[in-house]
Design an enzyme around this catalytic site. Structure first.
Site, short mmCIF file in Angstrom:
data_model
loop_
_atom_site.label_atom_id
_atom_site.label_comp_id
_atom_site.label_asym_id
_atom_site.label_seq_id
_atom_site.Cartn_x
_atom_site.Cartn_y
_atom_site.Cartn_z
N GLU A 1 -74.95 -33.95 102.08
CA GLU A 1 -74.98 -34.49 100.71
C GLU A 1 -73.78 -35.39 100.51
O GLU A 1 -72.67 -35.05 100.91
CB GLU A 1 -74.93 -33.37 99.65
CG GLU A 1 -76.21 -32.60 99.45
CD GLU A 1 -76.08 -31.58 98.33
OE1 GLU A 1 -75.27 -31.79 97.39
OE2 GLU A 1 -76.79 -30.56 98.38
N GLU B 1 -74.31 -24.56 99.98
CA GLU B 1 -73.02 -24.46 99.30
C GLU B 1 -72.69 -23.05 98.82
O GLU B 1 -72.75 -22.75 97.62
CB GLU B 1 -72.98 -25.45 98.12
CG GLU B 1 -73.10 -26.90 98.56
CD GLU B 1 -72.95 -27.90 97.44
OE1 GLU B 1 -72.74 -29.08 97.74
OE2 GLU B 1 -73.06 -27.51 96.24
#
Length: 442
Positions: A353, A169
């Site tokens: 995720e 991320e």
């Protein structure tokens, strides 16, 4: 009671996994790890709930065998984990902490012994404090330091890893942490943010190149996405949502796959980018073997009268998780479709995720988290819709294997399929764990 869609309703070979990260579960105070910027961020009043840190966390450093047993017993195919830069290189550079490398060596062997595919992320936010002292992600040299770390990991573990992504991320590493100030190092500075955004991409590119030269295969990237929904149909609101989308959803993937930054992001960031940034796309846009999508929620965006990006988030009407995040599963279908169409083409995609925080309570030794099961069922169905439309989605990983350190929220929010008592460290599989176990039976 909601059930999860069974494995048989997905294409043959579709893989399921659990995801974790090093600082959130390992117990950073053990095994000779060096201090990180999260340790100092948490030690500063007001940054983290109850000033909690990852010194003990779930003590996965010592309890990893029982944790891997639980992952394998549920029938998962993949265990997504991360290495801690500061555990392996306590100063970020120089002398290797052999205890740290030995730990990851045992961990990877343990996955393979249990039939789990090791999906490794090199960096999940725990920057060595010694490198933070040198400017951290604001310093262009960090891309070389990170590539050196990647080389250390590749030499020791590279022959046994199923997949690798350099950085988890990039938006969180840079914008959330250097512009919004919510995560370590807690800056609110547009110049710092612009440089961190560029340097995290440069580090991704350099590390990918190093891993490829070292002979590692199945290299990818993991970015987070959330739908930017205009709060009303006015042109100003539409423009604000487009700016949000450019910063959050397009900036990093566009650099990786198209060798450019979105015009709507450059409007505000270009004056603060480092000199010669345009020349770095050759390094940033390294060929990848897969791409990972982290998806949790959407945001309602409205304009405001402040400086660029001149936008604000407003509450939405949908049901929310304990994080206050709206539950909008169709956004996952939309992103998987959009990413394949606009960026990745036939490249394999993975949901790396997806999950929810819930107010879990143990009663009589059990945790009946039906809300989480419903969340997973809806998002797995969103995956099936994307596959049916032709998206090359090859796997799905639930966040998270166990309750853990939730960064600035300390231990207050629980995402796990496995309940952790943070006093006794007792692990208790929740109803959602058992729902996955039933769904994954072959």
């Amino acid at each position: 009671m909601t059930a999860l869609p069974p494995r048989s309703t997905f294409p043959r070979g579709f893989k399921f996994g659990m995801a974790t990260s090093s600082y959130q579960i390992e117990g950073h105070g053990a095994g000779g790890a060096g201090p990180t910027h999260w340790d100092t961020f948490a030690a500063t009043p007001g940054n983290v709930v109850r000033a909690e840190n990852g010194a003990r966390a779930c003590d996965h450093y010592h309890l990893w065998e029982q944790d891997l047993d639980l992952v394998a017993a549920a029938g998962f195919d993949i265990y997504r984990f991360s290495t801690s830069w500061a555990r392996v290189l306590p100063e970020g550079r120089g002398t290797v902490n052999m205890k740290g490398l030995d730990f990851y060596d045992r961990l990877v062997d343990g996955m393979l012994e249990r039939g789990l595919k090791p999906a490794m992320t090199l960096y999940h936010w725990e920057l060595p404090a010694a490198l933070a002292d040198k400017g951290g992600w604001r310093n262009r040299d960090i891309s070389r330091w990170f590539a050196d770390f990647a080389q250390v990991i590749a030499v020791r573990l590279g022959d046994r890893i199923w997949s690798t992504a350099p950085i988890n991320e990039p938006w969180c590493v840079s914008w959330l942490s250097h512009f919004l100030g919510h995560h370590a190092p807690g800056l609110r500075d547009i110049r710092a943010a612009a440089r961190a955004m560029h340097h995290v991409l440069l580090a991704h590119g350099r590390a990918t190149k190093v891993l490829r030269i070292a002979g590692m295969k199945n290299l990818g990237a993991v970015c987070n996405f959330e739908t930017a929904l205009p709060a009303d149909p006015s042109p100003f609101t539409q423009a604000a949502a487009k700016r949000y989308d450019a910063i959050y959803n397009r900036f990093f993937i566009e650099a990786m796959f198209k060798g450019r930054y979105p015009a709507e992001a450059l409007e505000g960031l270009e004056p603060y980018l480092p000199e010669g940034w345009e020349d770095d796309f050759v390094t940033i846009a390294q060929p990848l073997d897969w791409f990972g999508v982290n998806y949790y929620t959407c945001k309602r965006i409205a304009p405001d009268d402040g400086p660029w990006p001149a936008l604000q988030e407003i509450p939405g009407p949908l049901p929310k998780t304990e994080m206050g995040w709206e539950i909008r599963p169709e956004g996952l279908t939309e992103f998987l479709t959009r990413i394949a169409r606009d960026y990745t083409g036939k490249l394999p995609l993975y949901v790396t995720e997806n999950g929810m925080a819930a107010p879990d309570r143990l009663e009589n030794g059990a945790c009946d988290d039906q809300d989480r099961i419903a969340y997973y069922a809806a998002h797995l169905d969103a995956c099936r819709k994307a596959i049916a439309s032709g998206v090359p989605l090859k796997g799905y990983m639930a966040w998270s294997a166990m309750d853990n350190y939730e960064w600035a929220l300390g231990y207050a929010k629980r995402f796990g399929l496995i309940h952790v008592d943070f006093e006794s460290l007792q692990r208790t599989p929740k109803a959602s764990y058992h729902a996955f176990k039933q769904a994954l039976e072959r």
